[in-house]
Design an enzyme around this catalytic site. Structure first.
Site, PDB file in Angstrom:
ATOM      1  N   CYS A 134      -7.576  -2.429   8.706  1.00 14.81           N
ATOM      2  CA  CYS A 134      -6.166  -2.449   7.917  1.00 14.81           C
ATOM      3  C   CYS A 134      -5.688  -1.034   7.733  1.00 14.81           C
ATOM      4  O   CYS A 134      -4.542  -0.606   8.164  1.00 14.81           O
ATOM      5  CB  CYS A 134      -6.254  -3.170   6.601  1.00 14.81           C
ATOM      6  SG  CYS A 134      -6.596  -4.845   6.808  1.00 14.81           S
TER       7      CYS A 134
ATOM      8  N   HIS B  36      -1.560  -5.628   1.514  1.00 17.96           N
ATOM      9  CA  HIS B  36      -2.768  -6.369   1.486  1.00 17.96           C
ATOM     10  C   HIS B  36      -2.522  -7.639   0.621  1.00 17.96           C
ATOM     11  O   HIS B  36      -1.861  -7.412  -0.429  1.00 17.96           O
ATOM     12  CB  HIS B  36      -3.816  -5.601   0.937  1.00 17.96           C
ATOM     13  CG  HIS B  36      -4.696  -4.932   1.917  1.00 17.96           C
ATOM     14  ND1 HIS B  36      -4.872  -3.491   1.851  1.00 17.96           N
ATOM     15  CD2 HIS B  36      -5.312  -5.421   2.833  1.00 17.96           C
ATOM     16  CE1 HIS B  36      -5.957  -3.396   2.752  1.00 17.96           C
ATOM     17  NE2 HIS B  36      -6.346  -4.279   3.594  1.00 17.96           N
TER      18      HIS B  36
ATOM     19  N   ARG C  10     -17.782  -0.343   6.566  1.00 20.01           N
ATOM     20  CA  ARG C  10     -18.997  -0.717   5.903  1.00 20.01           C
ATOM     21  C   ARG C  10     -19.524  -1.753   6.714  1.00 20.01           C
ATOM     22  O   ARG C  10     -20.742  -2.133   6.508  1.00 20.01           O
ATOM     23  CB  ARG C  10     -18.432  -1.292   4.393  1.00 20.01           C
ATOM     24  CG  ARG C  10     -19.472  -1.789   3.502  1.00 20.01           C
ATOM     25  CD  ARG C  10     -19.133  -2.178   2.284  1.00 20.01           C
ATOM     26  NE  ARG C  10     -18.139  -3.103   1.914  1.00 20.01           N
ATOM     27  CZ  ARG C  10     -18.125  -4.189   2.283  1.00 20.01           C
ATOM     28  NH1 ARG C  10     -19.471  -4.737   2.494  1.00 20.01           N
ATOM     29  NH2 ARG C  10     -17.091  -5.246   2.150  1.00 20.01           N
TER      30      ARG C  10
ATOM     31  N   GLU D 162       0.817  -1.045  -0.141  1.00 16.76           N
ATOM     32  CA  GLU D 162       0.129  -0.115   0.035  1.00 16.76           C
ATOM     33  C   GLU D 162       0.805   1.265   0.145  1.00 16.76           C
ATOM     34  O   GLU D 162       1.831   1.052   0.750  1.00 16.76           O
ATOM     35  CB  GLU D 162      -0.923   0.214   1.304  1.00 16.76           C
ATOM     36  CG  GLU D 162      -1.768  -1.183   1.503  1.00 16.76           C
ATOM     37  CD  GLU D 162      -2.816  -0.850   0.202  1.00 16.76           C
ATOM     38  OE1 GLU D 162      -3.135   0.071  -0.410  1.00 16.76           O
ATOM     39  OE2 GLU D 162      -3.745  -1.900  -0.223  1.00 16.76           O
TER      40      GLU D 162
END
Ligand code: PCA
Length: 221
Positions: A148, A173, A95, A85
């Site tokens: 994360c 990831h 979410r 990342e």
């Protein structure tokens, strides 16, 4: 052989979340626990998939291990590649509920702190070395807004503020495992041994490459 003076690498993975029974990020971290890579020893630590608590466990591990390199791993279900990342953002926007039922919306990870931090890992060199080793990889420009990214942001904030120059850190990831994808037909996956080989290579790159490559890894959208 390792001694008390051997530099330490903190490698974190997450417990399972979203009703899953396994999380490849922890499976990869624990598979590498104890290995010496480029002269430093890997210490795997499991983080809860819980806002706040994950940061506390990370802080304890940073304090007790005093690592010279920190890499946090997380599952990105649906991705087909190993994805270092680029950037952590100061926002929690969940979410789904975390493992403690918390579901923050538009809350800062750290109050009154910068909007974002860049990874200090050589993400482009990692991607190139992974590809050269025959392992699919790409730079990712978003770690999402769930636990994360929360851990990634907290890590970079700590490292930026700590009087520990030269401690590099970042987040990678990784894809789902085949047994997870089998329950979600069509989902991309990667075998555990391939993921372990990829993260070993990513760590080796982080330990040996000081200056990242100036190479295109952008996206149009
Ligand atoms: N993946 C989630 C949280 C834990 C994990 O392994 C994420 O991408 O935020």
């Amino acid at each position: 052989m390792t001694t008390v003076d051997t530099p330490r690498i903190l490698l974190t993975g997450f417990e399972p979340f979203d009703q899953d029974s396994v999380n490849p990020s922890w499976e990869v971290a624990r598979a590498l626990h104890g290995e010496t890579i480029a002269g430093a020893q890997v210490h795997a630590v499991q983080l809860p998939c819980v806002f706040g608590a994950a940061m506390e466990v990370l802080d304890e591990a940073l304090a007790s291990l005093q690592p010279s390199l920190v890499i946090s791993l997380g599952l990105a279900g649906g991705r087909s590649e190993i994805t270092p990342e680029r950037v952590a953002i100061n926002i929690d926007d969940a979410r789904i509920p975390d493992n403690a039922g918390k579901q923050p919306i538009d809350a800062p990870v750290v109050d009154k702190a910068p909007a974002a931090y860049f990874s200090t890992l050589p993400i482009k060199a990692m991607v190139r070395n992974l590809r050269e080793a025959g392992l699919p990889a790409s730079v990712s420009n978003t770690a999402g807004t769930f636990v994360c990214n929360h851990v990634f942001y907290a890590l970079m904030h700590r490292l930026a503020r700590r009087a520990a120059p030269g401690v590099r850190g970042g987040f990678i990831h990784i894809p789902a495992l085949p047994q997870q994808a089998a329950r979600h037909p069509g989902m991309a996956s990667m075998a555990l041994e391939t993921q372990v080989a990829g993260i070993r290579e990513a760590i080796r790159t982080a330990m040996t490459v000081q200056q990242d490559l100036l190479e295109n890894a952008g996206q149009l959208h």
